[in-house]
Design a protein around this motif. Structure first.
Motif, mmCIF file in Angstrom:
data_model
loop_
_atom_site.group_PDB
_atom_site.id
_atom_site.type_symbol
_atom_site.label_atom_id
_atom_site.label_comp_id
_atom_site.label_asym_id
_atom_site.label_seq_id
_atom_site.Cartn_x
_atom_site.Cartn_y
_atom_site.Cartn_z
ATOM 1 N N GLY A 285 93.571 107.002 34.083
ATOM 2 C CA GLY A 285 93.400 105.874 33.175
ATOM 3 C C GLY A 285 92.157 106.108 32.344
ATOM 4 N N CYS A 286 91.008 105.696 32.889
ATOM 5 C CA CYS A 286 89.768 105.730 32.102
ATOM 6 C C CYS A 286 89.252 107.151 31.867
ATOM 7 C CB CYS A 286 88.693 104.905 32.800
ATOM 8 S SG CYS A 286 88.147 105.637 34.363
ATOM 9 N N GLY A 287 89.443 108.046 32.808
ATOM 10 C CA GLY A 287 88.939 109.416 32.670
ATOM 11 C C GLY A 287 87.456 109.567 32.971
ATOM 12 N N ILE A 288 86.786 108.451 33.313
ATOM 13 C CA ILE A 288 85.334 108.528 33.515
ATOM 14 C C ILE A 288 84.875 107.903 34.834
ATOM 15 C CG2 ILE A 288 84.686 108.718 31.077
ATOM 16 C CD1 ILE A 288 84.251 105.645 31.108
ATOM 17 N N GLY A 289 85.779 107.826 35.797
ATOM 18 C CA GLY A 289 85.357 107.409 37.130
ATOM 19 C C GLY A 289 85.241 105.915 37.353
#
Ligand SMILES: Cc1cc2nc3c(=O)[nH]c(=O)nc-3n(C[C@H](O)[C@H](O)[C@H](O)COP(=O)(O)OP(=O)(O)OC[C@H]3O[C@@H](n4cnc5c(N)ncnc54)[C@H](O)[C@@H]3O)c2cc1C
Ligand code: FES
Length: 327
Positions: A285-289
């Motif tokens: 989803g976000c790709g950034i944790g």
């Protein structure tokens, strides 16, 4: 999984607009997009972009459209299923590997898109001159072999994308590598050949006829229908090629592709007692944790149950195959 902090110098992640500089069909299943990147952009093979996509366009008469956005103080917009289906909605960002990086002259980042659903279909239809809203570079990267062992790079499906960049990177470092490409049939390989690759049955050998793109290491082709190259999977071709050409030389495996391919590669590496790094294609989803949608079970001898969850976007996507709990 290796933490990004242990990775070599890469640009800090940021959100930016990248123009589409070039767009080409690549085989029957892929589109190659070349994007312009800022001068200070540095990414490493294995890293990815999270790209804002819209749902694929559908036709709708302008008169049928009405604003569906929520306005402060207004009522929550009402929309019928038909209305929703006809509009082009932003979908959650889609992760795409950075396939290649060219820092000679204007910095260019290449992505290889396989249009499988709404977001990637929209992305693959972006023309030259369009801009993409991306966040990147994200995730960790492949690490070159610690010694002069031969790097065996195995790519299947859209997992071929980062392997092109890894081949470039290892060739630039002067490391020896072979690229094994697997696809259902020759037409589905994102490469253009001078003449149709000859069928070699159960013999795996480098394919001499690649016109485009340039691949700086020998490339072995494996097809499931066997009409061109080795008949069978990419992992079977890699094993056969090692048996034929390499004998006992130490190797290190690298892979990206569908889960069964990665699992088979991990098993081959274990049989040959060789290190193996794989890039996982987990839903994201976000790709950034932040959203926790990309968790993956990884071995953890320190935990009571022997494993723990790691985030593929932040702690990966590249992982040591021996650390993965294959399910
Ligand atoms: C780190 C990473 C790197 C990737 N690199 C590339 C790349 O270089 N090129 C490329 O074409 N694709 C790549 N993918 C896969 C790509 O992100 C998905 O195909 C995409 O998100 C699908 O979105 P969609 O809206 O087109 O399809 P959807 O409508 O969301 O789904 C269509 C189909 O694709 C499957 N799918 C959706 N998301 C994923 C996913 N993350 N992984 C596997 N299957 C999925 C769904 O199960 C469904 O069958 C990568 C994925 C990850 C996690
Ligand atoms: S994709 Fe959101 S935490 Fe990994």
């Amino acid at each position: 999984m290796a933490q990004p902090a242990t990775q070599p110098d890469v640009s800090p992640r940021r959100r930016l607009e990248m123009p589409v500089l070039d767009r080409r069909d690549a085989g029957s299943d892929y589109v190659r997009l070349v994007l312009g990147a800022p001068d200070d952009w540095i990414s490493r093979p294995g890293q990815f972009l999270n790209v804002r996509c819209e749902s694929a366009p559908r036709s709708a008469a302008a008169s049928e459209r009405r604003p569906l956005d929520y306005e402060d103080g207004g009522e929550w917009p009402q929309a019928t299923g038909l209305e929703l289906g006809r509009r082009r909605w932003p979908v959650v960002r889609r992760p795409l590997s950075i396939s290649r990086l060219d820092r000679r002259g204007r910095v260019r980042v290449e992505i290889l898109v396989r249009p499988v659903g709404s977001g990637t279909q929209w992305l693959a239809s972006r023309p030259v001159g369009a801009t993409l809203d991306v966040v990147g570079p994200l995730g960790n990267c492949f690490t070159p072999p610690a010694d002069d062992r031969l790097a065996v790079l195995v790519g299947g499906g859209c997992g071929m994308a980062p392997i092109f960049g890894l081949a470039d990177y290892l060739a630039d470092l002067g490391r020896e590598a072979v690229f094994v490409v697997g696809a259902p049939a020759v037409a589905q390989v994102p490469m253009r050949f001078k003449r149709p690759p000859e069928a070699t049955g159960d013999v795996a050998r480098p394919c001499p006829t690649i016109l485009e793109p340039h691949v700086p290491v020998p490339t072995v082709l494996a097809t499931e229908d066997g009409a061109g190259g080795f008949r069978g999977t990419a992992v079977a071709a890699a094993e056969r090629w090692l048996d034929q050409a390499v004998a006992d030389r130490p190797v290190a495996f690298y892979g990206c592709g569908p889960e069964p391919m990665l699992r088979a590669l991990a098993a081959l590496a274990e049989r040959r007692r060789a290190p193996c790094q794989v890039s996982l294609e987990q839903f994201m989803g976000c790709g950034i944790g932040v959203c926790l949608s990309c968790v993956r079970k990884m071995r953890d001898p320190g935990s009571e149950v022997g494993w723990t969850y790691r985030l593929t976007c932040r702690d990966g996507p590249v992982a040591d195959a021996a650390d993965i709990v294959w399910e």
